[in-house]
Design a protein around this motif. Structure first.
Motif, PDB file in Angstrom:
ATOM      1  N   ILE A 210       0.839  -1.211   0.000  1.00  0.00           N
ATOM      2  CA  ILE A 210       0.000   0.000   0.000  1.00  0.00           C
ATOM      3  C   ILE A 210       0.868   1.253   0.000  1.00  0.00           C
ATOM      4  O   ILE A 210       0.582   2.237  -0.706  1.00  0.00           O
ATOM      5  CB  ILE A 210      -0.939  -0.011   1.231  1.00  0.00           C
ATOM      6  N   THR A 213       2.823   1.524  -3.640  1.00  0.00           N
ATOM      7  CA  THR A 213       2.062   1.562  -4.886  1.00  0.00           C
ATOM      8  C   THR A 213       0.742   2.289  -4.650  1.00  0.00           C
ATOM      9  O   THR A 213       0.416   2.689  -3.530  1.00  0.00           O
ATOM     10  CB  THR A 213       1.765   0.129  -5.401  1.00  0.00           C
ATOM     11  N   ASP A 214      -0.031   2.421  -5.707  1.00  0.00           N
ATOM     12  CA  ASP A 214      -1.330   3.084  -5.581  1.00  0.00           C
ATOM     13  C   ASP A 214      -2.472   2.082  -5.464  1.00  0.00           C
ATOM     14  O   ASP A 214      -3.644   2.430  -5.646  1.00  0.00           O
ATOM     15  CB  ASP A 214      -1.572   3.996  -6.789  1.00  0.00           C
ATOM     16  N   THR A 215      -2.153   0.830  -5.168  1.00  0.00           N
ATOM     17  CA  THR A 215      -3.188  -0.192  -5.001  1.00  0.00           C
ATOM     18  C   THR A 215      -3.838  -0.059  -3.620  1.00  0.00           C
ATOM     19  O   THR A 215      -3.192   0.381  -2.664  1.00  0.00           O
ATOM     20  CB  THR A 215      -2.602  -1.609  -5.146  1.00  0.00           C
ATOM     21  N   PRO A 216      -5.104  -0.464  -3.484  1.00  0.00           N
ATOM     22  CA  PRO A 216      -5.782  -0.364  -2.179  1.00  0.00           C
ATOM     23  C   PRO A 216      -5.401  -1.473  -1.203  1.00  0.00           C
ATOM     24  O   PRO A 216      -5.909  -1.501  -0.083  1.00  0.00           O
ATOM     25  CB  PRO A 216      -7.267  -0.480  -2.573  1.00  0.00           C
ATOM     26  N   GLU A 565       9.397  -3.535 -11.960  1.00  0.00           N
ATOM     27  CA  GLU A 565       9.332  -2.308 -12.759  1.00  0.00           C
ATOM     28  C   GLU A 565      10.347  -2.339 -13.896  1.00  0.00           C
ATOM     29  O   GLU A 565      10.056  -1.912 -15.026  1.00  0.00           O
ATOM     30  CB  GLU A 565       9.580  -1.098 -11.859  1.00  0.00           C
TER      31      GLU A 565
END
Length: 634
Positions: A210, A213-216, A565
């Protein structure tokens, strides 16, 4: 040629286990060779302290595997070398001994004592585990509930609660504890990797995900797609190989017939939960080395007791058996000693213990019955059972006429040992370990405290450490266990090993050795995503065996994210691989807290974990790197 053939026959492994060990040794050598080839320049750049940290870890592993020295001495010695050499400063060297995980384990021992001393664990054993007919069936009956609990609860309290249950269960089934203690720890690990909340490592990795990254974040069962197949495969592996890979460290069960046989009389108490049950349902036919000789019911005597015989209140039960089973009888809820003398001692029952005393030929009680000798008045102790050269002593306990050499099982205050040790009335006096009467009236309270602790930690209202401390205080304040019992039952050697192992892991981190090892392995993968996944899992599982699970995950996570990445692929396969690899620690007792907790009770050696755990590590590695890309494509 014939000479060469004979030499080959001489050194060729003679069993599947030997072939397995040879294969594992070859795998280890090839892995070490790859490491040495990949990172000499890196280690040179890091300096001699990184090399020393790696050397100390390797020597510690070798000493544990090849010598009989106590594990706590070896690990404390390794930590001492790192401290004295300046590799670790004072704060870092001692940090492991104030680690919240280690303190949590220590406090949980007190909680477990409360459950044990109120009889709650015996009830759990009877209701959940039952009495299977074989070792394989026992393994199955143990692993399924443990996996189910550890999927939603912290692994450490689950294993802490089951260790004394399994020890007692093994004695009743006449199975060596070494056959079930490793599976107990592994089952908790299996269950932990099936859900997001099953282990703290999963939550740590999810937090890193979390933050980076921009994941929930991940859902509760996202890891189950990989964790459940791993758990199923691991369970099948243990069921199929337990006969060969799990050690048999105890052989005393077979000689139980040669032990000293006591005659003891018990009575079914008023409003006893055993009243109305058959002898078999009451569990009175499955205590090892013990049999129910007769039942006295009013003026009626039942000499040949059927397992289908219904018990009634005030039944007088005469048993013949060995000391351990007599202790079990004393702890069984609903039974109490037939003599009313136990209720006339001045000392509360919860402060007493069982003591064995041999009557001397100069004792004034020789030739008298127990009743005539006024034993309680004379010695402030009560005779519960008598053993005489393996003979069955007929009649009621109080009518037994004592002889020189009779062994008496007494209930008394522990001070009896000091007061009578030099008495000429007895040849020998010994205390019976863990023989304090149980506090059955507090069983529901102890279970309630345990449930409250679990709920407080599971819902995040308190940390595991705070919840455990609160539960331990409640156990002491409410009288579920005494302070003396609580302190005596803490496994100090386990805590010393945990603290020293954490210090050694800290040395690998602060010197940069762990990071160098991780980067060197991952650099071997090149630009192939699947091989990179294999390497990420491999280095994580190696690091988690020598440093803490959470530290290994935190160390490899940024490297794996950067690698994903660079390759331009989905990072989720790497996240799942790190979660499983960091939690699935099987090859060493120091790799996971629960492994260390079962190390002593199972009577294990260091290489027992290598023999059983290394194939499991390889199995989980294979399953994870195959299934993960299918569920979470690159």
């Amino acid at each position: 040629m014939e000479v060469g053939y004979l030499r080959w026959r001489r050194f060729t492994p003679k069993s599947p286990r030997a072939w397995l060990l040879l294969a594992l040794a070859a795998f280890g050598l090839s892995l070490a060779s790859a490491l040495i080839w990949a990172m000499p320049a890196t280690l040179t750049a890091l300096g001699w302290q990184a090399g020393l940290a790696i050397a100390v870890v390797l020597v510690t592993f070798i000493l544990n595997a090849a010598t009989s020295l106590p594990a706590d001495i070896i690990f404390l010695g390794g930590a001492a070398v790192l401290f004295l050499s300046g590799t670790l400063d004072e704060e870092a060297a001692l940090a492991g001994f104030s680690n919240s995980g280690m303190i949590t384990v220590a406090v949980l021992y007190i909680v477990v004592v409360g459950l044990q001393q109120t009889g709650s664990l015996a009830w759990i054993s009877q209701q959940v585990l039952g009495l299977p007919k074989s070792e394989r069936a026992a393994l199955w009956r143990l692993m399924v509930p443990v996996m189910g609990l550890s999927a939603f609860l912290n692994n450490t309290p689950v294993v802490a609660m089951f260790i004394p249950v399994v020890s007692d269960w093994c004695r009743k089934l006449r199975i060596s504890p070494s056959k079930l203690m490793i599976p107990l720890s592994y089952a908790a690990i299996f269950g932990g990797i099936c859900t997001l909340i099953g282990t703290s490592t999963n939550l740590v990795v999810n937090g890193l995900l979390i933050a980076a990254t921009d994941t929930p974040g991940m859902g509760l069962l996202d890891i189950a797609w990989v964790g459940v197949p791993c758990a199923i495969a691991g369970t099948i592996f243990l069921l199929l190989t337990q006969r060969w890979l799990l050690p048999n460290r105890q052989s005393g069960f077979g000689s139980i017939e040669d032990s000293r046989q006591y005659t003891v009389e018990m009575v079914v108490a008023e409003n006893s939960p055993l009243a109305g049950k058959t002898v078999e349902q009451a569990g009175l036919r499955h205590l090892p080395g013990l049999y129910l000789a007769e039942i006295g019911r009013g003026n009626q005597l039942l000499p040949a007791v059927s397992p289908k015989e219904l018990l009634r209140q005030h039944d007088q039960l005469v048993f013949v058996g060995v000391i351990d089973s007599i202790v079990d009888l004393q702890r069984l809820r609903g039974l109490q000693p037939a003599t009313d003398q136990v209720f006339k001692l001045e000392v509360p029952r919860t402060e007493r213990c069982l003591i064995e005393a041999v009557v001397s030929n100069t004792s004034p009680i020789v030739g008298q019955t127990i009743r005539e000798s006024q034993f309680r008045t004379q010695y402030n102790a009560v005779v519960l059972a008598v053993a005489r050269n393996g003979e069955r002593l007929p009649g009621k306990l109080g009518n037994i006429r004592l002889q020189a050499g009779d062994v008496l099982l007494l209930e008394a205050h522990p001070t009896f040992l000091e007061q009578r040790r030099v008495s000429r009335d007895f040849y020998l006096i010994n205390g019976v370990p863990d023989s304090e009467p149980l506090r059955h009236e507090k069983a529901a309270l102890a279970v309630g405290i345990l449930v409250a602790m679990v709920l407080l930690a599971a819902f995040g209202w308190l940390s595991m450490l705070k919840a455990a401390i609160l539960a331990a205080i409640a156990m002491l304040v409410t009288g579920c266990c005494s302070p003396t019992q609580a302190i005596r039952n803490i496994e100090w050697s386990v805590l010393l090993v945990i603290g020293a192992a954490l210090a050694m892991g800290q040395a690998l981190e602060v010197t940069g050795a762990a990071g160098a090892i991780a980067n060197s392995f991952i650099s071997l993968a090149g630009d192939n995503a699947w091989i990179s996944l294999v390497m990420v899992y491999g280095i994580t599982t190696i690091l988690t065996e020598v440093i803490t699970n959470n530290a290994a995950a935190a160390l490899v996570f940024p490297i794996a994210l950067s690698l994903a990445e660079t390759l331009g692929v989905n990072f989720m396969p790497f996240v799942i691989a790190i979660m499983v690899a960091a939690s699935a620690s099987f090859s060493t007792p120091i790799g996971y807290q629960t492994n260390l907790m079962v190390y002593g009770p199972g009577g294990y050696k260091f290489n027992d974990f290598l023999r059983v755990g290394t194939p499991l590590n390889l199995l989980f590695w294979l399953i994870t790197v195959i299934i993960t890309p299918l569920v979470y494509p690159f």
